[in-house]
Design a protein around this motif. Structure first.
Motif: not given
Length: 380
Positions: A170-179
C-alpha cells in the motif's frame, strides 16, 4: 508448468553474480530514452556498499531471479538497525528492484524478501528506498516518464508500481520533484527582500569552502542534528562516519557556487543546502563506461551542463521563518543564472514536508514528477 519456466531465486555471492546484478538494468532499459546509464564501474562499487552505509547499517542480501537460466529480476533487502532502534521500529527496507514484466518474477523476489525479514523478526517492509546513507533510488516513478532523469534520481519501468500493489503493498508516502527555470519571474521579488531579512535577522550566507570541507561538514552535521524533525520515521541524523562519507562523495562533483552555509553573527551554523550539477547530462553520452572515449566525453560535456538538482535544505528551528531558506534559494538561483544553468529540479520532497513544499512553490517551482514509496505488513 514446464520446469524451464520456473523462477529461481538466488543470493548474490560471487563477483559474477554481482556483475549480473548490475548488468540487468542495462538490458532492461536498452533503448529507453528516459533512462541514463550509470558508470558500470561505479555501480559495481555502489551495490557492494562503497559510497554508502549499506554494510554498516545492518544485515542485507542481494537477490537474483533466474528464468530459463537468464537473470530476469533483482532486489536488495536489508535492515537499518540504527534507524529501527532510534524509531522503535521492526522494519525492513527494499531497494534496487528491477524485473521483466512478469509477476511470477516479482512475486518470487518479494516472497523471498518477506521470508528473510520475517526470519529476522521484522513486522513490515517498505520501499523502494535509498541504500542507507544515500539519497537516490527512492520510490517508484508514477508519472512523467518523458523528461530526463536527473542525477541520483529514480527511473523505472511503468509496471513496477502495479507489481508491488498486486503483491499487497500500500502507499506509504509520495515524494515529489519540482522544476523551475532561469526565467522564473518570482525570483525578482526577493532581490530586495533577502538583503533586508539577512540584515534584520543578523545572518550571512556563504559558499561552501571545499578546501576546508572537514570543518564545513562539522557545521553541516550540527545543523542536521538540530534541524531534522524527530517525527520523521525514515531519517536519523548522520553519524560522524556518514558525514565524512558525504564529504568524500561531494568534493569531486560539487560546484561551490551552488552549496551554501548560513551562519549567525556569532559564526554559529544555522542552515545549509546541497545542490549539484546534473551529471546525468554527461553520463547520457558515455554508455556506462569511461573507456575508451568516455573520459574525453566526460571532460567535454561537464562544462556544458544546463541543469542542477537541489537535494536538501535544513534550517535550525530558531531561525525558521526568518528568511534563511529564502536567502539560500536566492543565492543559488542567482549563481545558477550567472553560470548558464537553465533549470533546477528540487527533489525528492516528501508529501508531509509542508515547509519545504511551500518554500519551493513560493519561488515558482511546480511538481513535475511523483514517486511512491510502499509499505506492507509481513505475514506471520
Amino acid at each position: 508448468m514446464d520446469i524451464g519456466d520456473e523462477v529461481i531465486i538466488k543470493n548474490v555471492e560471487t563477483k559474477s553474480d554481482l556483475k549480473q546484478f548490475v548488468d540487468l538494468q542495462f538490458r532492461l532499459y536498452k533503448g529507453d530514452p528516459g533512462w541514463v546509464p550509470p558508470l558500470r564501474s561505479d555501480q559495481l562499487k555502489y551495490v557492494a556498499g562503497a559510497g554508502n552505509y549499506l554494510n554498516q547499517a545492518g544485515p542485507s542480501t542481494k537477490l537474483l531471479a533466474l528464468k530459463n537460466g537468464e537473470v530476469v529480476g533483482r532486489l536488495l533487502v536489508g535492515i537499518n538497525e540504527e534507524l529501527n532502534h532510534d524509531k522503535g521500529l521492526k522494519a525492513g527496507y527494499l531497494s534496487l528492484f528491477e524485473s521483466i514484466d512478469d509477476e511470477m518474477v516479482s512475486t518470487k523476489l518479494l516472497d523471498f524478501a518477506e521470508e528473510w525479514l520475517k526470519g529476522k523478526g521484522m513486522d513490515h517492509m517498505k520501499g523502494p528506498f535509498s541504500l542507507p546513507g544515500g539519497d537516490d533510488n527512492r520510490g517508484f516513478l508514477l508519472d512523467n516518464f518523458k523528461d530526463p532523469t536527473m542525477i541520483m534520481n529514480t527511473y523505472n519501468k511503468s509496471y513496477y508500481p502495479r507489481m508491488f500493489e498486486n503483491y499487497g503493498f500500500e502507499k506509504y508516502h509520495d515524494v515529489f520533484a519540482y522544476i523551475s527555470d532561469s526565467k522564473n519571474e518570482n525570483i525578482k521579488r526577493y532581490e530586495k527582500l533577502v538583503p533586508y531579512a539577512m540584515e534584520k535577522n543578523h545572518f550571512t550566507v556563504d559558499k561552501i569552502r571545499l578546501k576546508e570541507i572537514q570543518l564545513e561538514m562539522k557545521d553541516v552535521k550540527e545543523i542536521i542534528d538540530k534541524a531534522m524533525p524527530k517525527e520523521w520515521l525514515d531519517f536519523i541524523p548522520p553519524n560522524d562516519e556518514e558525514i565524512q562519507l558525504i564529504a568524500k562523495q561531494l568534493v569531486p562533483y560539487a560546484d561551490p557556487d551552488l552549496i551554501y552555509i548560513a551562519r549567525n553573527l556569532k559564526g554559529e551554523p544555522i542552515g545549509f543546502n546541497i545542490a549539484l550539477p546534473d551529471y546525468n547530462e554527461v553520463l547520457s553520452k558515455m554508455n556506462g563506461s569511461l573507456f575508451p572515449l568516455g573520459i574525453f566525453k566526460f571532460l567535454y560535456y561537464r562544462r556544458r551542463i544546463k541543469g542542477l538538482r537541489f537535494f536538501v535544505l535544513f534550517v535550525v528551528p530558531e531561525y525558521r521563518n526568518k528568511g534563511v531558506s529564502s536567502a539560500i534559494y536566492y543565492h543559488i538561483f542567482r549563481s545558477a543564472v550567472e553560470k548558464g544553468y537553465t533549470h533546477v529540479e528540487g527533489s525528492t520532497i516528501w508529501d508531509y514536508n509542508e515547509p519545504m513544499k511551500l518554500d519551493i512553490e513560493k519561488y515558482g517551482g511546480k511538481i513535475y514528477k511523483t514517486y511512491r514509496i510502499y509499505t506492507k505488513k509481513i505475514n506471520k
